[in-house]
Design an enzyme around this catalytic site. Structure first.
Site, mmCIF file in Angstrom:
data_model
loop_
_atom_site.group_PDB
_atom_site.id
_atom_site.type_symbol
_atom_site.label_atom_id
_atom_site.label_comp_id
_atom_site.label_asym_id
_atom_site.label_seq_id
_atom_site.Cartn_x
_atom_site.Cartn_y
_atom_site.Cartn_z
ATOM 1 N N SER A 1 33.844 21.348 55.377
ATOM 2 C CA SER A 1 34.250 20.280 54.504
ATOM 3 C C SER A 1 35.627 20.014 54.311
ATOM 4 O O SER A 1 35.582 18.586 53.718
ATOM 5 C CB SER A 1 33.570 20.704 52.997
ATOM 6 O OG SER A 1 34.121 21.780 52.674
ATOM 7 N N ASP B 1 36.441 19.588 42.942
ATOM 8 C CA ASP B 1 35.161 20.239 42.291
ATOM 9 C C ASP B 1 35.528 21.819 42.638
ATOM 10 O O ASP B 1 36.419 22.253 42.470
ATOM 11 C CB ASP B 1 34.084 19.882 42.954
ATOM 12 C CG ASP B 1 33.822 19.976 44.637
ATOM 13 O OD1 ASP B 1 34.981 20.953 44.922
ATOM 14 O OD2 ASP B 1 33.223 19.617 45.138
ATOM 15 N N HIS C 1 36.855 22.261 46.543
ATOM 16 C CA HIS C 1 37.747 21.477 47.176
ATOM 17 C C HIS C 1 38.779 20.623 46.556
ATOM 18 O O HIS C 1 38.670 20.237 45.505
ATOM 19 C CB HIS C 1 36.648 20.155 47.778
ATOM 20 C CG HIS C 1 35.544 20.661 48.441
ATOM 21 N ND1 HIS C 1 34.357 20.726 47.910
ATOM 22 C CD2 HIS C 1 35.272 21.103 49.852
ATOM 23 C CE1 HIS C 1 33.557 21.172 48.715
ATOM 24 N NE2 HIS C 1 33.667 21.522 50.016
#
Length: 328
Positions: free
Chosen positions: A36, A314, A317
């Protein structure tokens, strides 16, 4: 600070060209693989909870569009592509909106939640890194059709930056969150397995023509908001950070081995661990007010007003501003 760091990365990567092909002054493309940190939307059509194609994700992206990037705006793969002057945004290979005209300058194959351990990807229903190699092969077929010149395609791939981020989820999710893994393997043994899988993965890309690799180490995983909430946000988890350091040392050593073993390739290790840890420990020195997340966690059920003041977007990340800050 942000622009300076981007320029340093550009200079670092540009050294490759002078070392390998003195006559070439620019990179042809950026091709991103892994997790990610780099994913720009490959999970959007998958049956998985590891998705970022809904608000407030993408809140600071152009037109406030949640594209599937795991952040408030652009992610690391976008910033590298932009910093190198290749393109402003790196499209997801699995996007139904991908244009053939984008292929020659690069795409993203990364999948949020993925890893080197097949179990890591399978438990979340995302794209395992070896399956990303299969996507890369399909990409090559499409690129050949688009370009119509096998020699030109070979040149594009040889001069592309291969950006790799893999290992974060294997350690944070599969190893440290799965008691059976910790019972069966020591940190040393499990990270050795990860290096074995990483070697297979890199070899696969090299065999398909890739020559210029930028290999990212993991983040300081024990200091991510999702890990720190276990201690009430008081301290980082030392055992998780230890595992990340052990793995990163082995990745850096692997990169050195590749440079010695494959003189026709160029490999560079990018230390994400120490650069982000410095920002987490001293946020005000880098223009942040807090290392707590802006949104999407138990600590912040209501999104913050200014994501640029937060190191993290978040629970796991970094924000776009943080990515810009930590690039070496």
């Amino acid at each position: 600070m942000e622009n300076a760091n981007i320029k340093v990365l550009v200079v670092l990567l540009s050294i490759w060209i002078s070392c390998v092909q003195a006559q070439t002054g620019t990179f042809s493309a950026v091709l991103a693989f892994g997790d990610s940190i780099l994913d720009t939307g490959n999970n959007n059509l998958l049956m998985t909870v590891s998705r970022g194609n809904f608000l407030p994700y993408g809140r600071d992206f152009p037109h406030r569009i949640p594209t599937g990037r795991f952040g408030n705006g652009r992610v690391l793969s976008d910033l590298v592509a932009s910093g190198l002057g290749v393109k402003d945004l790196l499209p997801a290979f699995r996007s139904p909106f991908l244009k053939n005209s984008e292929l020659a300058t690069g795409v993203c194959f990364a999948s949020g939640g993925s890893g080197l351990d097949k179990f890591t990807a399978s438990i979340q229903g995302v794209i395992w890194v070896q399956d990303q190699v299969s996507d890369f092969q399909r990409y090559l077929e499409k690129l050949n059709q688009q370009v119509g010149d096998a020699a030109k395609v070979k040149e594009i791939i040889a001069n592309a930056v291969i950006l790799v981020s893999a290992g974060n989820n294997d350690l944070a999710i599969t190893y440290f969150s799965t008691p059976k893994r910790q019972t069966r393997y020591t940190v040393q043994a499990y990270t050795d397995m990860l290096i074995g899988w990483k070697t297979t993965f890199i070899n696969s890309l090299y065999d398909l023509g890739a020559r210029k690799f930028a290999i990212l180490g993991t983040l300081p995983l024990g200091c991510l908001p999702g890990a720190r909430q276990i201690t009430g946000n008081l301290i980082c988890l030392p055992n998780v950070n230890y595992g990340a350091r052990v793995y990163n040392d082995k990745v850096a050593n692997l990169v050195n081995q590749y440079n010695q073993r494959l003189p026709n390739g160029k490999f560079v290790y990018i230390d994400m661990y120490n650069s982000l840890l410095e920002v987490i420990n001293n946020p005000s020195q880098y223009g942040f007010t807090t290392a707590k997340p802006c949104c999407c966690s138990v600590m912040t059920p209501i999104p913050c007003l200014r994501s640029g003041s937060h190191v993290f977007w978040d629970f796991a990340h970094p924000s776009e501003k943080a990515y810009k800050t930590v690039l070496p």
